[in-house]
Write an enzyme that holds these catalytic residues in place. Structure first.
Site, mmCIF file in Angstrom:
data_model
loop_
_atom_site.group_PDB
_atom_site.id
_atom_site.type_symbol
_atom_site.label_atom_id
_atom_site.label_comp_id
_atom_site.label_asym_id
_atom_site.label_seq_id
_atom_site.Cartn_x
_atom_site.Cartn_y
_atom_site.Cartn_z
ATOM 1 N N THR A 145 3.777 3.689 0.654
ATOM 2 C CA THR A 145 4.113 3.758 2.023
ATOM 3 C C THR A 145 3.548 5.203 2.451
ATOM 4 O O THR A 145 4.066 5.990 1.890
ATOM 5 C CB THR A 145 5.404 3.841 2.306
ATOM 6 N N GLU A 146 2.635 5.212 3.463
ATOM 7 C CA GLU A 146 2.156 6.295 4.047
ATOM 8 C C GLU A 146 1.175 7.470 3.031
ATOM 9 O O GLU A 146 1.480 8.447 3.279
ATOM 10 C CB GLU A 146 3.092 7.080 4.982
ATOM 11 N N LEU A 147 0.789 6.750 1.826
ATOM 12 C CA LEU A 147 0.345 7.367 0.786
ATOM 13 C C LEU A 147 1.229 8.339 0.002
ATOM 14 O O LEU A 147 0.809 9.227 -0.500
ATOM 15 C CB LEU A 147 -1.034 8.075 1.439
#
Length: 399
Positions: A145-147
Protein backbone atom coordinates in the site's frame (compact mmCIF):
# COMPACT_ATOMS: atom_id res chain seq x y z
CA UNK A 1 20.04 0.71 -22.39
CA UNK A 2 17.51 2.73 -20.41
CA UNK A 3 14.42 0.72 -19.50
CA UNK A 4 11.21 2.52 -18.54
CA UNK A 5 8.82 0.89 -16.11
CA UNK A 6 5.41 2.55 -16.19
CA UNK A 7 3.43 1.49 -13.10
CA UNK A 8 0.00 2.71 -12.00
CA UNK A 9 -1.92 2.26 -8.75
CA UNK A 10 -5.65 1.72 -9.37
CA UNK A 11 -7.72 2.06 -6.22
CA UNK A 12 -11.03 3.25 -4.81
CA UNK A 13 -11.96 2.93 -1.10
CA UNK A 14 -15.38 2.22 0.36
CA UNK A 15 -15.95 5.61 2.03
CA UNK A 16 -17.86 5.49 5.33
CA UNK A 17 -21.27 7.05 5.98
CA UNK A 18 -21.75 10.16 8.10
CA UNK A 19 -22.43 7.86 11.02
CA UNK A 20 -23.55 9.81 14.09
CA UNK A 21 -23.56 8.81 17.75
CA UNK A 22 -27.34 8.31 17.46
CA UNK A 23 -26.84 5.80 14.62
CA UNK A 24 -25.03 3.38 16.97
CA UNK A 25 -27.24 0.38 17.55
CA UNK A 26 -29.34 1.03 14.47
CA UNK A 27 -29.16 -0.77 11.15
CA UNK A 28 -27.69 2.19 9.23
CA UNK A 29 -25.09 1.11 6.67
CA UNK A 30 -21.45 1.72 7.59
CA UNK A 31 -20.60 2.68 4.01
CA UNK A 32 -22.00 5.49 1.84
CA UNK A 33 -23.24 3.57 -1.19
CA UNK A 34 -24.48 6.70 -2.99
CA UNK A 35 -21.20 8.58 -2.52
CA UNK A 36 -19.05 5.61 -3.54
CA UNK A 37 -21.12 5.04 -6.68
CA UNK A 38 -20.99 8.78 -7.55
CA UNK A 39 -17.21 9.02 -7.16
CA UNK A 40 -16.57 5.83 -9.13
CA UNK A 41 -18.81 6.92 -12.00
CA UNK A 42 -17.15 10.35 -12.10
CA UNK A 43 -13.63 8.91 -12.21
CA UNK A 44 -14.69 6.22 -14.69
CA UNK A 45 -15.75 8.91 -17.18
CA UNK A 46 -12.80 11.20 -16.57
CA UNK A 47 -10.01 8.63 -16.16
CA UNK A 48 -10.55 4.88 -16.30
CA UNK A 49 -12.37 4.58 -19.62
CA UNK A 50 -10.41 7.18 -21.64
CA UNK A 51 -7.05 6.19 -20.12
CA UNK A 52 -7.64 2.49 -20.76
CA UNK A 53 -8.59 3.28 -24.36
CA UNK A 54 -5.46 5.41 -24.83
CA UNK A 55 -3.09 2.80 -23.41
CA UNK A 56 -4.78 -0.01 -25.33
CA UNK A 57 -4.26 1.91 -28.58
CA UNK A 58 -0.62 2.65 -27.77
CA UNK A 59 0.12 -0.98 -26.87
CA UNK A 60 -1.48 -2.31 -30.05
CA UNK A 61 0.14 0.28 -32.30
CA UNK A 62 3.57 -0.39 -30.80
CA UNK A 63 3.14 -4.12 -31.49
CA UNK A 64 4.03 -4.96 -27.92
CA UNK A 65 6.95 -2.58 -27.41
CA UNK A 66 4.97 -0.30 -25.08
CA UNK A 67 4.33 -1.98 -21.72
CA UNK A 68 2.62 -0.90 -18.51
CA UNK A 69 1.89 -2.46 -15.13
CA UNK A 70 -0.99 -2.03 -12.70
CA UNK A 71 -1.76 -2.87 -9.11
CA UNK A 72 -5.55 -2.99 -8.93
CA UNK A 73 -7.03 -3.25 -5.43
CA UNK A 74 -9.78 -5.66 -4.49
CA UNK A 75 -12.00 -2.78 -3.36
CA UNK A 76 -11.61 -1.16 -6.80
CA UNK A 77 -12.56 -4.38 -8.58
CA UNK A 78 -15.66 -4.80 -6.42
CA UNK A 79 -16.81 -1.26 -7.24
CA UNK A 80 -15.99 -1.63 -10.95
CA UNK A 81 -18.04 -4.81 -11.24
CA UNK A 82 -20.95 -3.35 -9.26
CA UNK A 83 -21.04 0.23 -10.55
CA UNK A 84 -19.46 0.20 -14.05
CA UNK A 85 -18.88 -3.28 -15.49
CA UNK A 86 -17.50 -1.76 -18.69
CA UNK A 87 -14.55 -0.43 -16.67
CA UNK A 88 -13.80 -3.95 -15.48
CA UNK A 89 -14.15 -5.25 -19.05
CA UNK A 90 -11.79 -2.55 -20.34
CA UNK A 91 -9.07 -3.76 -17.96
CA UNK A 92 -9.58 -7.31 -19.22
CA UNK A 93 -9.21 -6.03 -22.80
CA UNK A 94 -6.01 -4.22 -21.80
CA UNK A 95 -4.60 -7.40 -20.28
CA UNK A 96 -5.46 -9.32 -23.43
CA UNK A 97 -3.19 -7.04 -25.49
CA UNK A 98 -0.20 -8.71 -23.82
CA UNK A 99 1.18 -5.29 -22.91
CA UNK A 100 0.07 -5.33 -19.27
CA UNK A 101 1.55 -6.86 -16.11
CA UNK A 102 -0.56 -7.11 -12.96
CA UNK A 103 1.02 -6.65 -9.55
CA UNK A 104 0.17 -8.25 -6.21
CA UNK A 105 -0.70 -6.09 -3.18
CA UNK A 106 -3.09 -5.99 -0.21
CA UNK A 107 -6.74 -6.57 -1.19
CA UNK A 108 -7.98 -3.67 0.95
CA UNK A 109 -5.11 -1.21 0.31
CA UNK A 110 -4.43 -1.26 4.05
CA UNK A 111 -1.63 -0.62 6.51
CA UNK A 112 -1.88 -4.16 7.87
CA UNK A 113 1.87 -4.57 7.32
CA UNK A 114 2.35 -2.08 10.18
CA UNK A 115 -0.32 -3.28 12.63
CA UNK A 116 -1.11 -6.95 12.06
CA UNK A 117 1.21 -9.21 10.05
CA UNK A 118 -1.22 -12.14 10.11
CA UNK A 119 -3.90 -9.90 8.61
CA UNK A 120 -1.34 -8.60 6.11
CA UNK A 121 -0.62 -12.14 4.92
CA UNK A 122 -4.36 -12.79 4.60
CA UNK A 123 -4.93 -9.63 2.55
CA UNK A 124 -2.00 -10.39 0.20
CA UNK A 125 -3.40 -13.90 -0.32
CA UNK A 126 -6.89 -12.51 -0.93
CA UNK A 127 -5.51 -10.15 -3.56
CA UNK A 128 -3.49 -12.87 -5.29
CA UNK A 129 -6.63 -15.01 -5.41
CA UNK A 130 -8.77 -12.26 -6.97
CA UNK A 131 -6.10 -11.58 -9.61
CA UNK A 132 -6.16 -15.26 -10.52
CA UNK A 133 -9.97 -15.56 -10.33
CA UNK A 134 -10.91 -12.41 -12.29
CA UNK A 135 -7.98 -12.14 -14.71
CA UNK A 136 -6.47 -15.63 -14.77
CA UNK A 137 -3.21 -13.95 -13.76
CA UNK A 138 -0.53 -14.95 -11.22
CA UNK A 139 1.58 -11.90 -10.29
CA UNK A 140 5.25 -12.30 -9.37
CA UNK A 141 5.80 -8.66 -8.40
CA UNK A 142 4.56 -7.00 -5.20
CA UNK A 143 3.97 -3.46 -4.10
CA UNK A 144 2.68 -2.62 -0.66
CA UNK A 145 0.00 0.00 0.00
CA UNK A 146 1.30 3.43 -1.07
CA UNK A 147 4.76 1.85 -1.68
CA UNK A 148 5.28 1.33 2.07
CA UNK A 149 8.46 -0.68 2.51
CA UNK A 150 10.88 -1.61 5.29
CA UNK A 151 13.38 -4.44 5.78
CA UNK A 152 11.06 -6.69 7.75
CA UNK A 153 8.53 -6.65 4.91
CA UNK A 154 10.96 -8.61 2.72
CA UNK A 155 11.22 -11.25 5.48
CA UNK A 156 7.42 -11.48 5.74
CA UNK A 157 6.99 -11.78 1.97
CA UNK A 158 9.13 -14.94 2.02
CA UNK A 159 5.79 -16.58 2.84
CA UNK A 160 4.95 -15.99 -0.84
CA UNK A 161 7.58 -17.73 -2.99
CA UNK A 162 5.92 -16.36 -6.13
CA UNK A 163 7.00 -12.83 -5.21
CA UNK A 164 10.44 -12.05 -6.65
CA UNK A 165 10.35 -8.26 -7.03
CA UNK A 166 9.08 -5.38 -4.88
CA UNK A 167 8.36 -1.81 -6.00
CA UNK A 168 9.48 0.85 -3.52
CA UNK A 169 9.85 4.62 -3.24
CA UNK A 170 13.23 6.03 -4.32
CA UNK A 171 13.36 8.22 -1.22
CA UNK A 172 16.45 10.38 -0.70
CA UNK A 173 16.77 9.26 2.91
CA UNK A 174 17.41 5.64 1.88
CA UNK A 175 19.46 6.31 -1.26
CA UNK A 176 21.71 8.88 0.44
CA UNK A 177 22.66 10.55 -2.83
CA UNK A 178 22.71 7.40 -4.99
CA UNK A 179 20.60 7.11 -8.12
CA UNK A 180 17.14 5.47 -8.16
CA UNK A 181 17.91 4.20 -11.67
CA UNK A 182 19.78 1.15 -10.32
CA UNK A 183 17.69 -1.68 -8.81
CA UNK A 184 18.83 -3.03 -5.48
CA UNK A 185 18.57 -6.23 -3.48
CA UNK A 186 16.59 -6.29 -0.24
CA UNK A 187 18.75 -6.35 2.88
CA UNK A 188 18.35 -10.14 3.10
CA UNK A 189 19.04 -10.52 -0.66
CA UNK A 190 15.67 -12.28 -1.09
CA UNK A 191 13.97 -9.74 -3.38
CA UNK A 192 14.84 -7.39 -6.20
CA UNK A 193 13.84 -3.81 -5.34
CA UNK A 194 12.73 -1.45 -8.12
CA UNK A 195 12.77 2.20 -7.16
CA UNK A 196 10.44 5.02 -8.12
CA UNK A 197 12.11 8.04 -9.75
CA UNK A 198 10.04 10.48 -7.79
CA UNK A 199 11.11 13.65 -9.59
CA UNK A 200 10.15 12.53 -13.09
CA UNK A 201 7.06 10.72 -11.75
CA UNK A 202 5.84 13.73 -9.79
CA UNK A 203 6.49 16.09 -12.72
CA UNK A 204 3.55 14.33 -14.39
CA UNK A 205 1.47 13.30 -11.38
CA UNK A 206 1.60 16.55 -9.38
CA UNK A 207 3.21 19.40 -11.33
CA UNK A 208 1.95 18.93 -14.89
CA UNK A 209 -0.81 21.57 -14.71
CA UNK A 210 0.79 23.77 -12.02
CA UNK A 211 1.04 27.20 -13.59
CA UNK A 212 3.34 28.32 -10.79
CA UNK A 213 5.92 25.66 -11.64
CA UNK A 214 9.06 27.01 -13.33
CA UNK A 215 8.87 24.30 -16.01
CA UNK A 216 5.22 25.01 -16.89
CA UNK A 217 4.05 24.25 -19.51
CA UNK A 218 5.60 20.79 -19.65
CA UNK A 219 5.80 19.65 -23.25
CA UNK A 220 6.38 16.08 -24.39
CA UNK A 221 9.58 17.14 -26.14
CA UNK A 222 10.97 18.71 -22.95
CA UNK A 223 10.07 15.68 -20.81
CA UNK A 224 11.58 13.20 -23.29
CA UNK A 225 14.78 15.28 -23.40
CA UNK A 226 15.02 14.94 -19.59
CA UNK A 227 14.68 11.16 -19.99
CA UNK A 228 17.30 11.09 -22.78
CA UNK A 229 19.80 12.83 -20.51
CA UNK A 230 19.54 10.25 -17.71
CA UNK A 231 22.09 7.75 -19.14
CA UNK A 232 24.76 10.44 -19.56
CA UNK A 233 26.00 9.84 -16.00
CA UNK A 234 26.46 6.08 -16.55
CA UNK A 235 30.09 5.38 -17.61
CA UNK A 236 30.22 1.57 -17.28
CA UNK A 237 27.51 0.52 -19.72
CA UNK A 238 25.17 -0.65 -17.00
CA UNK A 239 21.47 -0.85 -17.86
CA UNK A 240 19.32 1.74 -16.12
CA UNK A 241 15.71 1.38 -14.96
CA UNK A 242 13.45 4.44 -14.80
CA UNK A 243 10.51 3.77 -12.47
CA UNK A 244 7.62 6.09 -13.35
CA UNK A 245 5.14 5.16 -10.64
CA UNK A 246 1.91 7.12 -10.06
CA UNK A 247 -1.80 7.00 -9.29
CA UNK A 248 -3.80 6.00 -12.37
CA UNK A 249 -6.20 8.83 -11.60
CA UNK A 250 -3.40 11.19 -12.68
CA UNK A 251 -4.87 10.85 -16.16
CA UNK A 252 -8.06 12.87 -16.38
CA UNK A 253 -8.92 13.15 -12.67
CA UNK A 254 -5.96 14.74 -10.89
CA UNK A 255 -4.75 16.30 -14.14
CA UNK A 256 -7.90 17.21 -16.03
CA UNK A 257 -8.44 16.39 -19.68
CA UNK A 258 -8.44 20.16 -20.40
CA UNK A 259 -4.83 20.34 -19.13
CA UNK A 260 -3.74 18.31 -22.15
CA UNK A 261 -2.56 15.32 -20.07
CA UNK A 262 -3.83 12.72 -22.54
CA UNK A 263 -2.22 14.37 -25.57
CA UNK A 264 1.00 14.86 -23.57
CA UNK A 265 1.08 11.20 -22.52
CA UNK A 266 0.42 9.94 -26.05
CA UNK A 267 3.17 12.15 -27.48
CA UNK A 268 5.70 11.20 -24.76
CA UNK A 269 5.21 7.50 -25.42
CA UNK A 270 5.35 7.95 -29.20
CA UNK A 271 8.62 9.87 -28.89
CA UNK A 272 10.15 7.37 -26.46
CA UNK A 273 9.28 4.48 -28.78
CA UNK A 274 11.47 6.11 -31.46
CA UNK A 275 14.55 6.08 -29.21
CA UNK A 276 17.00 3.25 -29.99
CA UNK A 277 18.54 3.14 -26.51
CA UNK A 278 15.23 3.34 -24.60
CA UNK A 279 12.77 0.50 -24.14
CA UNK A 280 9.71 -0.27 -22.00
CA UNK A 281 9.81 -3.18 -19.60
CA UNK A 282 7.61 -5.13 -17.19
CA UNK A 283 8.89 -5.15 -13.58
CA UNK A 284 9.16 -8.95 -13.74
CA UNK A 285 11.53 -8.69 -16.75
CA UNK A 286 14.18 -6.71 -14.90
CA UNK A 287 15.90 -9.87 -13.62
CA UNK A 288 16.61 -11.08 -17.15
CA UNK A 289 18.02 -7.75 -18.37
CA UNK A 290 20.49 -6.98 -15.57
CA UNK A 291 24.12 -6.76 -16.74
CA UNK A 292 25.75 -6.18 -13.35
CA UNK A 293 25.65 -7.42 -9.78
CA UNK A 294 23.18 -5.57 -7.59
CA UNK A 295 24.03 -3.92 -4.31
CA UNK A 296 21.92 -4.45 -1.21
CA UNK A 297 19.74 -1.74 0.31
CA UNK A 298 18.69 -1.61 3.94
CA UNK A 299 15.48 0.27 4.83
CA UNK A 300 15.19 -0.10 8.62
CA UNK A 301 12.20 2.25 9.04
CA UNK A 302 9.13 2.48 6.79
CA UNK A 303 9.18 4.64 3.68
CA UNK A 304 6.24 5.41 1.38
CA UNK A 305 5.41 7.61 -1.61
CA UNK A 306 3.03 9.83 0.41
CA UNK A 307 3.58 13.48 1.34
CA UNK A 308 6.92 15.28 1.43
CA UNK A 309 8.17 13.14 4.34
CA UNK A 310 7.68 9.91 2.33
CA UNK A 311 7.02 7.97 5.53
CA UNK A 312 3.89 6.89 7.46
CA UNK A 313 2.90 10.37 8.63
CA UNK A 314 0.11 10.69 6.02
CA UNK A 315 -1.82 8.08 8.05
CA UNK A 316 -0.20 8.16 11.49
CA UNK A 317 0.88 11.71 12.36
CA UNK A 318 -1.75 12.54 14.99
CA UNK A 319 -3.46 10.79 17.95
CA UNK A 320 -6.80 10.53 16.12
CA UNK A 321 -5.25 8.44 13.35
CA UNK A 322 -3.33 6.24 15.79
CA UNK A 323 -6.40 5.62 17.94
CA UNK A 324 -8.66 4.86 14.99
CA UNK A 325 -6.24 2.43 13.33
CA UNK A 326 -5.22 0.70 16.57
CA UNK A 327 -8.88 0.24 17.54
CA UNK A 328 -9.87 -1.10 14.12
CA UNK A 329 -7.17 -3.78 14.11
CA UNK A 330 -7.95 -4.73 17.74
CA UNK A 331 -11.63 -5.21 16.88
CA UNK A 332 -10.71 -7.21 13.78
CA UNK A 333 -8.63 -9.57 15.93
CA UNK A 334 -11.54 -9.95 18.38
CA UNK A 335 -14.00 -10.63 15.58
CA UNK A 336 -11.71 -13.34 14.20
CA UNK A 337 -11.34 -14.98 17.62
CA UNK A 338 -15.14 -14.99 18.03
CA UNK A 339 -15.66 -16.19 14.46
CA UNK A 340 -17.97 -13.25 13.71
CA UNK A 341 -17.87 -13.37 9.92
CA UNK A 342 -20.57 -10.70 9.62
CA UNK A 343 -18.25 -8.27 11.46
CA UNK A 344 -14.94 -9.43 9.98
CA UNK A 345 -16.06 -8.36 6.50
CA UNK A 346 -16.81 -4.67 7.29
CA UNK A 347 -13.76 -4.44 9.56
CA UNK A 348 -11.51 -5.47 6.69
CA UNK A 349 -12.97 -2.64 4.57
CA UNK A 350 -12.32 -0.32 7.53
CA UNK A 351 -8.59 -1.15 7.41
CA UNK A 352 -8.28 0.67 4.07
CA UNK A 353 -5.64 3.39 4.42
CA UNK A 354 -7.82 6.15 2.97
CA UNK A 355 -9.95 6.34 6.12
CA UNK A 356 -6.89 7.41 8.14
CA UNK A 357 -5.61 9.67 5.35
CA UNK A 358 -8.82 11.72 5.69
CA UNK A 359 -8.07 12.23 9.42
CA UNK A 360 -4.71 13.91 8.75
CA UNK A 361 -4.37 17.49 10.01
CA UNK A 362 -1.21 18.54 8.19
CA UNK A 363 -0.95 22.05 6.80
CA UNK A 364 0.51 23.73 3.72
CA UNK A 365 0.92 21.74 0.48
CA UNK A 366 0.48 18.27 2.00
CA UNK A 367 -2.58 19.45 3.92
CA UNK A 368 -4.13 20.73 0.69
CA UNK A 369 -3.63 17.33 -0.95
CA UNK A 370 -5.33 15.56 1.97
CA UNK A 371 -8.29 17.98 1.73
CA UNK A 372 -8.52 17.39 -2.03
CA UNK A 373 -8.98 13.66 -1.56
CA UNK A 374 -11.26 13.75 1.51
CA UNK A 375 -15.05 13.53 1.06
CA UNK A 376 -15.55 15.01 4.56
CA UNK A 377 -15.47 18.70 5.54
CA UNK A 378 -13.08 18.23 8.48
CA UNK A 379 -10.55 15.60 9.65
CA UNK A 380 -12.34 15.60 13.03
CA UNK A 381 -15.59 14.57 11.35
CA UNK A 382 -13.86 11.80 9.38
CA UNK A 383 -12.60 10.51 12.74
CA UNK A 384 -16.00 10.92 14.46
CA UNK A 385 -17.96 8.99 11.80
CA UNK A 386 -15.31 6.25 11.74
CA UNK A 387 -15.17 5.84 15.52
CA UNK A 388 -18.98 5.75 15.82
CA UNK A 389 -18.96 2.82 13.39
CA UNK A 390 -16.31 1.06 15.46
CA UNK A 391 -18.41 1.68 18.59
CA UNK A 392 -21.36 -0.01 16.89
CA UNK A 393 -19.19 -2.99 15.96
CA UNK A 394 -17.78 -3.19 19.49
CA UNK A 395 -21.31 -3.32 20.94
CA UNK A 396 -22.12 -6.25 18.65
CA UNK A 397 -18.92 -8.04 19.66
CA UNK A 398 -19.79 -7.67 23.33
CA UNK A 399 -23.45 -8.64 22.94
Amino acid sequence: MLYIIFYFQVHQPFRVSKYSFFDIGTSKSYFDEELNRFVFNKVAEKCYLPANQLFKELILRSEGRFKISYSITGTFLEQAKNYRPEVFESFIELLQTGGVELINETYYHSLASIFDLDEFLEQVSEHFEIMEREFGYKPSVFRNTELIYFDKLSDVLLNFPHIKTILIEGADKILMGDSPLYPRLSYNHAHLLLLKHYKLSDDIAFRFSDRGWAEYPLTAEKYVQWVRELPLSEREGRNLYLGLFMDYETFGEHQWKESGIFEFTRRVIELLLKEREISFLFPSEVHSTLNYTLRGLSVPTPTSWADTERDLSAWLSNPLQWNAMKTAFELLRKAKIQGKKDLIAPLKYLTTSDHFYYMCIKYFQDGDVHKYFSPYDLPDNAYKYYMNILADIEEKLEA
